[in-house]
Design a protein around this motif. Structure first.
Motif, mmCIF file in Angstrom:
data_model
loop_
_atom_site.group_PDB
_atom_site.id
_atom_site.type_symbol
_atom_site.label_atom_id
_atom_site.label_comp_id
_atom_site.label_asym_id
_atom_site.label_seq_id
_atom_site.Cartn_x
_atom_site.Cartn_y
_atom_site.Cartn_z
ATOM 1 N N PHE A 1 0.792 -1.218 0.000
ATOM 2 C CA PHE A 1 0.000 0.000 0.000
ATOM 3 C C PHE A 1 0.834 1.283 0.000
ATOM 4 O O PHE A 1 0.405 2.308 -0.532
ATOM 5 C CB PHE A 1 -0.928 0.026 1.216
ATOM 6 N N TYR A 2 1.998 1.234 0.607
ATOM 7 C CA TYR A 2 2.779 2.459 0.785
ATOM 8 C C TYR A 2 4.146 2.422 0.115
ATOM 9 O O TYR A 2 4.876 3.416 0.153
ATOM 10 C CB TYR A 2 2.982 2.734 2.284
ATOM 11 N N TYR B 1 -12.597 2.203 14.668
ATOM 12 C CA TYR B 1 -11.258 2.474 14.159
ATOM 13 C C TYR B 1 -11.334 3.184 12.810
ATOM 14 O O TYR B 1 -10.613 4.154 12.561
ATOM 15 C CB TYR B 1 -10.436 1.193 14.013
ATOM 16 N N GLY B 2 -12.199 2.689 11.925
ATOM 17 C CA GLY B 2 -12.320 3.297 10.602
ATOM 18 C C GLY B 2 -12.720 4.754 10.681
ATOM 19 O O GLY B 2 -12.150 5.607 9.990
ATOM 20 N N VAL B 3 -13.677 5.074 11.546
ATOM 21 C CA VAL B 3 -14.141 6.461 11.696
ATOM 22 C C VAL B 3 -13.040 7.331 12.297
ATOM 23 O O VAL B 3 -12.751 8.427 11.795
ATOM 24 C CB VAL B 3 -15.406 6.519 12.570
ATOM 25 N N PHE B 4 -12.422 6.857 13.383
ATOM 26 C CA PHE B 4 -11.376 7.647 14.045
ATOM 27 C C PHE B 4 -10.191 7.891 13.120
ATOM 28 O O PHE B 4 -9.680 9.009 13.022
ATOM 29 C CB PHE B 4 -10.914 6.951 15.323
ATOM 30 N N ILE C 1 -8.780 11.548 11.793
ATOM 31 C CA ILE C 1 -7.451 12.016 12.201
ATOM 32 C C ILE C 1 -6.564 12.280 10.992
ATOM 33 O O ILE C 1 -5.689 13.159 11.035
ATOM 34 C CB ILE C 1 -6.792 10.992 13.146
ATOM 35 N N GLU C 2 -6.796 11.565 9.892
ATOM 36 C CA GLU C 2 -5.984 11.767 8.703
ATOM 37 C C GLU C 2 -6.090 13.192 8.165
ATOM 38 O O GLU C 2 -5.207 13.657 7.438
ATOM 39 C CB GLU C 2 -6.404 10.781 7.609
ATOM 40 N N LEU D 1 -7.784 13.114 0.061
ATOM 41 C CA LEU D 1 -7.924 11.694 0.403
ATOM 42 C C LEU D 1 -6.565 11.027 0.512
ATOM 43 O O LEU D 1 -5.785 11.007 -0.441
ATOM 44 C CB LEU D 1 -8.767 10.981 -0.647
ATOM 45 N N THR D 2 -6.266 10.456 1.673
ATOM 46 C CA THR D 2 -4.999 9.756 1.885
ATOM 47 C C THR D 2 -5.198 8.249 1.768
ATOM 48 O O THR D 2 -6.323 7.750 1.775
ATOM 49 C CB THR D 2 -4.439 10.067 3.277
ATOM 50 N N MET D 3 -4.087 7.530 1.709
ATOM 51 C CA MET D 3 -4.161 6.073 1.663
ATOM 52 C C MET D 3 -4.801 5.539 2.935
ATOM 53 O O MET D 3 -5.599 4.589 2.899
ATOM 54 C CB MET D 3 -2.762 5.478 1.481
ATOM 55 N N GLY D 4 -4.466 6.135 4.078
ATOM 56 C CA GLY D 4 -5.061 5.706 5.342
ATOM 57 C C GLY D 4 -6.575 5.828 5.335
ATOM 58 O O GLY D 4 -7.281 4.957 5.854
ATOM 59 N N GLN D 5 -7.094 6.907 4.741
ATOM 60 C CA GLN D 5 -8.542 7.086 4.659
ATOM 61 C C GLN D 5 -9.167 6.087 3.696
ATOM 62 O O GLN D 5 -10.223 5.510 3.978
ATOM 63 C CB GLN D 5 -8.854 8.512 4.218
ATOM 64 N N ALA D 6 -8.505 5.875 2.561
ATOM 65 C CA ALA D 6 -9.034 4.932 1.569
ATOM 66 C C ALA D 6 -9.128 3.526 2.148
ATOM 67 O O ALA D 6 -10.091 2.785 1.877
ATOM 68 C CB ALA D 6 -8.152 4.939 0.328
#
Length: 272
Positions: A78-79, A213-216, A220-221, A238-243
């Motif tokens: 992913f990164y 976890y998904g919402v938090f 935070i991203e 939109l970041t990878m963490g959000q996606a």
């Protein structure tokens, strides 16, 4: 003393063993695995499930290996942004950093399921109990991220802003935001839900964890810098963490609905 002054006095290395440096990051993972095992054992006693200490050790061994392997593979996929295609041996260099929570989560499920099968444990109930202890590990690792001065947030002028080693600009201590929400808050919610006896049906705790976890993480991203090698994926924010967190919210919500409809009871071994 300000948070920035506290940070400036921190050392990523906890202690030295000859030529080997033991870092807070590694200790955070180790302590997280141990605490999760303690939570599983206590919940098994509270819920009156036939789960022995040996069962807990077997389960946590599988989960631990799954997290480490999955987190590394997840980061590479992913990164990595193509870096590991050109430097495949670097995949094995865990000391260089690079672990993905979402990959670790998948690894934990796979490793835990394999361990459950070998010990005859019920996978869904073990997942519920393990996930109740997971926020403790998340809290410790996020605090270690703060000590390491990594995964910093965007510039800000808040009283608790911290100057990390990038640009000498005060920034959001986003690692501590995650430690608070994904660690402390989530543990309190899951622990409160676990107090009921007989316990809530299978899937309740896993669903709650994934949803929260998904919402938090998604929220935070917005105050955390995206990974430099990736930047923003879309929309200019939109970041990878959000996606990667959006599917967790959906899966968590579905799991909660199914748990409420099925009302499958918690159990220790599959033959109970």
């Amino acid at each position: 003393m300000s948070l920035n002054e506290i940070y400036q006095g921190l050392d990523p290395i906890a202690f030295q063993l000859g030529p080997f440096a033991v870092r807070w990051y590694g200790l955070g993972y180790l302590a997280g695995f141990v605490l999760a095992g303690v939570v599983i054992y206590r919940l098994a006693r509270r819920w009156d499930l036939d789960v022995s200490l040996d069962d807990v050790v077997t389960l946590m061994t599988g989960v631990s290996f799954g997290i480490i392997i999955g987190a590394r593979i997840g980061y590479v996929l992913f990164y990595g942004a193509g870096y590991y295609l050109e430097h495949p041996l670097s995949i094995l260099m865990l000391n260089e950093g690079g672990m993905s929570f979402h990959g670790g989560l998948v690894g934990a499920v796979v490793g835990g399921a394999i361990a459950c099968r070998s010990a005859g444990l019920d996978v869904r109930s073990m997942a519920d109990m393990t996930i109740c202890g997971a926020p403790l590990g998340i809290f410790l690792v996020r605090c270690a991220n703060f000590v390491n001065g990594e995964l910093w947030g965007k510039p800000c002028d808040l009283p608790w802003a911290v100057v990390f080693s990038v640009g000498d600009v005060p920034r959001h201590p986003s690692q501590l935001y995650e430690a608070l929400l994904e660690g402390v808050v989530m543990f309190c919610v899951l622990w409160a839900l676990s107090r009921r006896v007989p316990p809530r049906p299978q899937g309740t705790f896993l669903g709650t964890f994934l949803l929260l976890y998904g919402v938090f993480r998604f929220c935070i991203e917005f105050v955390r810098l995206p990974d430099a090698q990736l930047g923003y994926l879309a929309f200019g924010w939109l970041t990878m963490g959000q996606a990667l967190s959006v599917p967790l919210v959906v899966i968590g919500a579905v799991e909660l609905v199914l748990a409420a409809r099925r009302q499958w009871p918690q159990r220790g071994h599959v033959d109970e």
